[in-house]
Design a protein around this motif. Structure first.
Motif: not given
Length: 79
Positions: A21, A25, A54-56, A58, A60
């Motif tokens: 995290n 990105a 739950r992932s951002p 981008s 996902r």
């Protein structure tokens, strides 16, 4: 390059990058691309995990895109 060269010993590093995290990105997506290049059940499992809501967005999207190459039915479920 680790994924393209199939350097299995670096799978855990690629996974850590993809899951981080704190990483940018672009770094996370590079980790995902490496996992896709490595292929195999372990990569599919990790990509399914990262395709979670739950992932951002981008991450996902990159995970689902990678799954289309490795396991299209898993990609369809994750999308």
């Amino acid at each position: 390059m680790a994924g393209i060269w199939k350097v299995e010993a670096l799978r855990s590093k690629l996974t850590s990058l993809a899951e981080s995290n704190q990483a940018a990105a672009e770094v996370r997506e590079a980790g995902l691309e490496g996992l896709v290049s490595l292929g195999g059940a372990a990569s599919v499992q990790e990509l399914v995990k990262l395709a979670d809501v739950r992932s951002p967005a981008s991450i996902r999207a990159a995970s689902v895109a990678g799954l289309t190459n490795l396991d299209p039915s898993a990609a369809a479920k994750a999308a």
